[in-house]
Design an enzyme around this catalytic site. Structure first.
Site, short mmCIF file in Angstrom:
data_model
loop_
_atom_site.label_atom_id
_atom_site.label_comp_id
_atom_site.label_asym_id
_atom_site.label_seq_id
_atom_site.Cartn_x
_atom_site.Cartn_y
_atom_site.Cartn_z
N LYS A 55 -12.55 45.94 -39.08
CA LYS A 55 -13.96 45.41 -38.49
C LYS A 55 -13.68 46.27 -37.73
CE LYS A 55 -15.62 41.53 -41.06
NZ LYS A 55 -14.96 40.02 -41.14
N GLN A 99 -12.38 34.80 -37.76
CA GLN A 99 -12.22 34.93 -38.85
C GLN A 99 -12.05 34.02 -40.14
OE1 GLN A 99 -12.79 37.86 -40.47
NE2 GLN A 99 -12.33 37.70 -42.74
N ASP A 122 -21.38 36.92 -36.34
CA ASP A 122 -21.45 36.86 -37.39
C ASP A 122 -22.84 36.08 -38.00
OD1 ASP A 122 -19.51 37.41 -39.22
OD2 ASP A 122 -17.39 36.03 -38.68
#
Ligand code: NAD
Length: 293
Positions: A55, A99, A122
């Site tokens: 990422k 994460q 997200d």
């Protein structure tokens, strides 16, 4: 011999990344500041570390400024919360990505909920999920957005289409249901208790599998000519496979994604697009007196 057209997720993702790079350049020209993506990784899970590295690398390639926050595996809930709070306040940070999964002593859901919805790239906070469910604007989860982008790239008509989603996770299946509804598909959601799964799937013009069970869906689950999108990533001794038996399903499908090279590349591309969207929205809000000041 395959009869289905194979959906090229790498090519579609490269196109999206190119569009994001152009959008980032335009934003920098206008504001002088690039979008910033802060990633937060707790602990040293090797798979998570690879995801974060990918990422960060993809961000740098499109001109997004990456901030790679690493916290020790035994960090406290309060310490992670404090970092998220400071990132929420930092104007150089457009997007925040925690994460998951976090180590077992931490509450990942509670931590995710602390992320400012305007920076929730997200799309997993309760506010983002609620906005999606209510059809209000907001940042959408990356993998389901990637599925829609692939269908659009191959001109699959969703209006009135029979769509069957297998899997109802908060990360993939459930948000995808709302994205498909937004596009006026007729949506059926299957899950671990669904009876006669292949027969239900075989009704679909658009079949999406997001389960995590290797080759769960075979040819009998595929309506001839259907678009089949396989989100599953399963590691077997002979390599990565999806939730769909690709060899069998591609004999009946009209379009099908491979694993790897289908949905996977879209997830990061959509994360980058969300980060640009968040940066643009923050910039626009800062220009309106009384908002963001
Ligand atoms: P999850 O474990 O959270 O959810 C799985 C879902 O599948 C559940 O809703 C469950 O009800 C359903 N299910 C389980 N067994 C079933 C069965 N036999 N029949 C029908 N439904 C069944 O998983 P997730 O996070 O949604 O991920 C699903 C898969 O997608 C995994 O393989 C994951 O690795 C992959 N994934 C890929 C990407 C990507 O970027 N390509 C992103 C996220 C997840």
């Amino acid at each position: 011999m395959s009869v289905a057209t194979i959906i090229d997720g790498k090519a579609v993702a490269a196109r999206v990344r190119g569009e994001v790079a152009a959008g980032v350049s335009a934003l920098v020209a206008e504001t002088g500041a690039p979008p910033g993506l802060a990633t937060v990784l707790v602990g040293e899970d090797p798979a998570s570390a690879i995801y974060i590295a990918n990422k960060q690398k993809a961000s740098a390639e499109v001109g997004i400024e990456g901030r790679d926050h690493r916290l020790a595996a035994d960090v406290s809930q309060d310490e992670v919360a404090e970092l998220l709070g400071s990132l929420n306040e930092d104007p150089a940070v457009s997007g925040i990505l925690l994460q998951l999964p976090v180590p077992a002593h931490l509450d990942g859901d509670a931590l995710t909920a602390l992320i400012d919805p305007g920076k929730d790239v997200d799309g997993l906070t309760p506010l983002s999920a609620g906005a999606l469910a209510q059809g209000r604007p907001g940042l959408r989860p990356c993998t389901p957005s990637g599925v829609i982008e692939l269908l659009d790239a191959y001109d699959v008509s969703l209006e009135g289409a029979e769509a069957v989603v297998v899997g109802r996770s908060l990360l993939v299946g459930r948000p995808l249901v709302f994205l498909l509804l937004e596009r006026n598909a007729t949506v059926t959601v299957c899950h671990s208790r669904t009876r006669e799964l292949p027969a239900v799937c075989a009704r679909a013009d658009v079949l999406v599998a997001a389960v995590g069970s290797p080759r769960l869906l075979g040819a009998d689950a595929v309506r001839p000519g259907a678009a089949v999108i396989d989100v599953g990533i399963n590691r077997l001794e002979d390599g990565l496979v999806g939730d769909v038996d690709f060899e069998a399903a591609s004999q009946r499908a009209g379009l099908i994604t491979p694993v790897p090279g289908g949905v996977g590349p879209m997830t990061i591309a959509c994360l980058l697009r969300n980060t640009l969207q968040a940066a643009r929205a923050a910039h626009a809000a800062a220009r309106v007196p009384g908002i963001g000041s």
